[in-house]
Write a protein that holds these residues in place. Sequence first.
Motif, PDB file in Angstrom:
ATOM      1  N   ALA A 357      29.913  -5.817 -34.404  1.00 47.18           N
ATOM      2  CA  ALA A 357      28.891  -6.573 -35.132  1.00 47.18           C
ATOM      3  C   ALA A 357      27.525  -6.403 -34.470  1.00 47.18           C
ATOM      4  O   ALA A 357      26.504  -6.237 -35.150  1.00 47.18           O
ATOM      5  CB  ALA A 357      29.279  -8.051 -35.192  1.00 47.18           C
ATOM      6  N   ALA A 358      27.508  -6.432 -33.136  1.00 43.23           N
ATOM      7  CA  ALA A 358      26.249  -6.276 -32.410  1.00 43.23           C
ATOM      8  C   ALA A 358      25.678  -4.878 -32.613  1.00 43.23           C
ATOM      9  O   ALA A 358      24.474  -4.701 -32.815  1.00 43.23           O
ATOM     10  CB  ALA A 358      26.461  -6.543 -30.918  1.00 43.23           C
ATOM     11  N   TYR A 359      26.558  -3.863 -32.605  1.00 38.87           N
ATOM     12  CA  TYR A 359      26.093  -2.482 -32.779  1.00 38.87           C
ATOM     13  C   TYR A 359      25.572  -2.243 -34.184  1.00 38.87           C
ATOM     14  O   TYR A 359      24.584  -1.530 -34.379  1.00 38.87           O
ATOM     15  CB  TYR A 359      27.234  -1.519 -32.473  1.00 38.87           C
ATOM     16  CG  TYR A 359      26.848  -0.063 -32.542  1.00 38.87           C
ATOM     17  CD1 TYR A 359      26.274   0.575 -31.450  1.00 38.87           C
ATOM     18  CD2 TYR A 359      27.048   0.680 -33.713  1.00 38.87           C
ATOM     19  CE1 TYR A 359      25.911   1.913 -31.510  1.00 38.87           C
ATOM     20  CE2 TYR A 359      26.688   2.011 -33.778  1.00 38.87           C
ATOM     21  CZ  TYR A 359      26.122   2.626 -32.683  1.00 38.87           C
ATOM     22  OH  TYR A 359      25.755   3.944 -32.747  1.00 38.87           O
ATOM     23  N   SER A 360      26.210  -2.844 -35.172  1.00 40.97           N
ATOM     24  CA  SER A 360      25.849  -2.576 -36.566  1.00 40.97           C
ATOM     25  C   SER A 360      24.449  -3.050 -36.910  1.00 40.97           C
ATOM     26  O   SER A 360      23.842  -2.536 -37.853  1.00 40.97           O
ATOM     27  CB  SER A 360      26.858  -3.246 -37.510  1.00 40.97           C
ATOM     28  OG  SER A 360      26.770  -4.661 -37.423  1.00 40.97           O
ATOM     29  N   ALA A 370      17.950  -9.864 -31.971  1.00 42.45           N
ATOM     30  CA  ALA A 370      18.169 -11.308 -31.983  1.00 42.45           C
ATOM     31  C   ALA A 370      19.585 -11.634 -32.457  1.00 42.45           C
ATOM     32  O   ALA A 370      20.275 -12.478 -31.866  1.00 42.45           O
ATOM     33  CB  ALA A 370      17.130 -11.987 -32.879  1.00 42.45           C
ATOM     34  N   ILE A 371      20.026 -10.959 -33.518  1.00 48.46           N
ATOM     35  CA  ILE A 371      21.387 -11.186 -34.021  1.00 48.46           C
ATOM     36  C   ILE A 371      22.410 -10.741 -32.995  1.00 48.46           C
ATOM     37  O   ILE A 371      23.421 -11.418 -32.759  1.00 48.46           O
ATOM     38  CB  ILE A 371      21.585 -10.437 -35.349  1.00 48.46           C
ATOM     39  CG1 ILE A 371      20.634 -10.976 -36.420  1.00 48.46           C
ATOM     40  CG2 ILE A 371      23.036 -10.566 -35.819  1.00 48.46           C
ATOM     41  CD1 ILE A 371      20.689 -10.207 -37.724  1.00 48.46           C
ATOM     42  N   ALA A 373      22.114 -10.737 -29.824  1.00 49.54           N
ATOM     43  CA  ALA A 373      22.159 -11.703 -28.724  1.00 49.54           C
ATOM     44  C   ALA A 373      23.023 -12.910 -29.073  1.00 49.54           C
ATOM     45  O   ALA A 373      23.601 -13.546 -28.189  1.00 49.54           O
ATOM     46  CB  ALA A 373      20.742 -12.158 -28.379  1.00 49.54           C
ATOM     47  N   VAL A 374      23.129 -13.215 -30.373  1.00 48.27           N
ATOM     48  CA  VAL A 374      23.932 -14.358 -30.810  1.00 48.27           C
ATOM     49  C   VAL A 374      25.417 -14.027 -30.824  1.00 48.27           C
ATOM     50  O   VAL A 374      26.250 -14.827 -30.393  1.00 48.27           O
ATOM     51  CB  VAL A 374      23.476 -14.827 -32.216  1.00 48.27           C
ATOM     52  CG1 VAL A 374      24.411 -15.917 -32.746  1.00 48.27           C
ATOM     53  CG2 VAL A 374      22.046 -15.343 -32.156  1.00 48.27           C
ATOM     54  N   VAL A 375      25.768 -12.830 -31.310  1.00 55.79           N
ATOM     55  CA  VAL A 375      27.177 -12.479 -31.491  1.00 55.79           C
ATOM     56  C   VAL A 375      27.774 -11.754 -30.301  1.00 55.79           C
ATOM     57  O   VAL A 375      28.975 -11.480 -30.282  1.00 55.79           O
ATOM     58  CB  VAL A 375      27.350 -11.613 -32.757  1.00 55.79           C
ATOM     59  CG1 VAL A 375      26.857 -12.343 -33.985  1.00 55.79           C
ATOM     60  CG2 VAL A 375      26.639 -10.272 -32.601  1.00 55.79           C
ATOM     61  N   SER A 376      26.959 -11.422 -29.300  1.00 48.58           N
ATOM     62  CA  SER A 376      27.468 -10.700 -28.133  1.00 48.58           C
ATOM     63  C   SER A 376      26.971 -11.379 -26.856  1.00 48.58           C
ATOM     64  O   SER A 376      26.069 -12.215 -26.899  1.00 48.58           O
ATOM     65  CB  SER A 376      26.996  -9.232 -28.165  1.00 48.58           C
ATOM     66  OG  SER A 376      25.615  -9.152 -27.890  1.00 48.58           O
ATOM     67  N   PRO A 377      27.552 -11.022 -25.706  1.00 55.54           N
ATOM     68  CA  PRO A 377      27.122 -11.635 -24.446  1.00 55.54           C
ATOM     69  C   PRO A 377      25.814 -11.085 -23.888  1.00 55.54           C
ATOM     70  O   PRO A 377      25.342 -11.553 -22.864  1.00 55.54           O
ATOM     71  CB  PRO A 377      28.290 -11.305 -23.499  1.00 55.54           C
ATOM     72  CG  PRO A 377      28.858 -10.034 -24.032  1.00 55.54           C
ATOM     73  CD  PRO A 377      28.722 -10.129 -25.522  1.00 55.54           C
ATOM     74  N   TYR A 378      25.208 -10.108 -24.567  1.00 57.17           N
ATOM     75  CA  TYR A 378      23.999  -9.486 -24.040  1.00 57.17           C
ATOM     76  C   TYR A 378      22.774 -10.338 -24.351  1.00 57.17           C
ATOM     77  O   TYR A 378      22.661 -10.914 -25.430  1.00 57.17           O
ATOM     78  CB  TYR A 378      23.828  -8.080 -24.623  1.00 57.17           C
ATOM     79  CG  TYR A 378      25.059  -7.229 -24.469  1.00 57.17           C
ATOM     80  CD1 TYR A 378      25.536  -6.883 -23.206  1.00 57.17           C
ATOM     81  CD2 TYR A 378      25.779  -6.799 -25.581  1.00 57.17           C
ATOM     82  CE1 TYR A 378      26.677  -6.115 -23.058  1.00 57.17           C
ATOM     83  CE2 TYR A 378      26.928  -6.035 -25.439  1.00 57.17           C
ATOM     84  CZ  TYR A 378      27.374  -5.698 -24.170  1.00 57.17           C
ATOM     85  OH  TYR A 378      28.516  -4.948 -24.020  1.00 57.17           O
ATOM     86  N   PRO A 379      21.819 -10.429 -23.425  1.00 60.82           N
ATOM     87  CA  PRO A 379      20.616 -11.241 -23.649  1.00 60.82           C
ATOM     88  C   PRO A 379      19.699 -10.606 -24.690  1.00 60.82           C
ATOM     89  O   PRO A 379      19.782  -9.404 -24.960  1.00 60.82           O
ATOM     90  CB  PRO A 379      19.950 -11.270 -22.269  1.00 60.82           C
ATOM     91  CG  PRO A 379      20.398  -9.999 -21.613  1.00 60.82           C
ATOM     92  CD  PRO A 379      21.806  -9.783 -22.094  1.00 60.82           C
TER      93      PRO A 379
END
Length: 456
Positions: A357-360, A370-371, A373-379
């Motif tokens: 999801a973060a990659y897509s 921004a998205i 950062a919400v769905v993954s642990p990355y800042p």
Amino acid sequence: RGGYYPIVYDAKLKQKHKTKAGVEDLFENNLFKPNVSSGFMESRTEFYDPIKLSLSVLGTHLNEVVHFITHYEAVRNANKIITDDAFALAFKEHFGHAHYNGLRPWLKNIANDGRPTEQSPFSFMANHMRIGLSMTSMAFNMGTAIMQGFGMFTTIDEIGMKNTLHGMKVTLLGGPSAWKFAIDKSGELRHILKQADREIADTVDEMFRTSKFGRGWNSMKQFAFWHIAQAQRVVNIASWYGAYDQAIGNGLSDKDAANKADAVVRMTQSGAGLKDLAAVQRGGEGAKLFTAFYTYFSVLFNRERNAVRELRTGKAMQFAWSMMWLVMAPVYFEAMLRNKEPEDDESGAAWFAKEAAAYSVTSIPVVGAAISAVVSPYPFRASPAAEGFSKAANTLLNLADKDFEDMTEYQTKSAIEAIGTLFHIPTKPITRFNTMMGEDDPEDIARAFLFGQRSE
């Protein structure tokens, strides 16, 4: 005996100068139009406005004359096509008004060679930092060269696995003659540096606008991107061969097959030519800071948009196929290369879903970050450029607060990268060697060398 010297009106002081409408307007850039047929032969008129008193005018004028000669006919013909009523109606019905309204700005940008007339102090600083970030992030970075191979996933999405593997086989086993055959037939493969990445292309361009001493130093910096260019070249040629032989097998003529293969390369591989850049990449230097290293993700955005269009038309299986190669495969192989894995209390499926999801959404500048950062642990990271400015600021604060030897490993690495960004020095060999020195296992050493990762 007298002679000709180009006159350029000073954009900051001009009051009366107005541009003309029509195709010539596409080539206007607040500079006296380089009309090679009669411009420099005409006598001065009664018109006046403050002129730009800078020796840079001559070099700029020569570049614009060459660009005008090589591009005028093509731009004029393209302008006739996009302003044709029948074409406009068909285009709007298929793609919509918004896309049609983007055609003329796109064409104007090509006509102007993508260069602004004036450069403010902020633009100069932003350009300097962006080029510096390219040097510290990609120069001598073997990991970036490996990641260029991910371009094969977009090719698989377009022409299928069988044809892609065939193209790769011909490219890798065919030898120099196979490469020459493809390059001779394809206009897309001849200028590989311009087909890699916008930041690389801009950095290479910058190398030739300096002194003799600077050009000597810049020869080394140009070599620093050679490995990335060659990796992208392999991907481009493999994509071309896969599409070319597929088209020949479908009964197309040699010329039509070559054109089809060129189209596949354009649609599946990143390109830094003005015709290939998205509108979001063609803005000023301030905008470019938010799209640094975005060239591949621009291709990804277009592929994802095409996949969504397939889904809306009821082609669910085609959508699933595209998502598998555009998102799932890159996430999986990157996780293997970087040894990413879920936390102890997290299931593998849930972790992979978050990563996918973060990659897509990385194909959407700023919003995607921004998205993610919400769905993954990355800042949250608005852009690589923003992180570069942050590292530079933190380095200054750390140096003011403590001695260099008291800084942590991360702070030291940030300081080295900040210095490299400021002075356009390729610092990856320094930081990667420092990371490798702390590893013992061969696999960990390899990851430290390729990606700068420290083992747990």
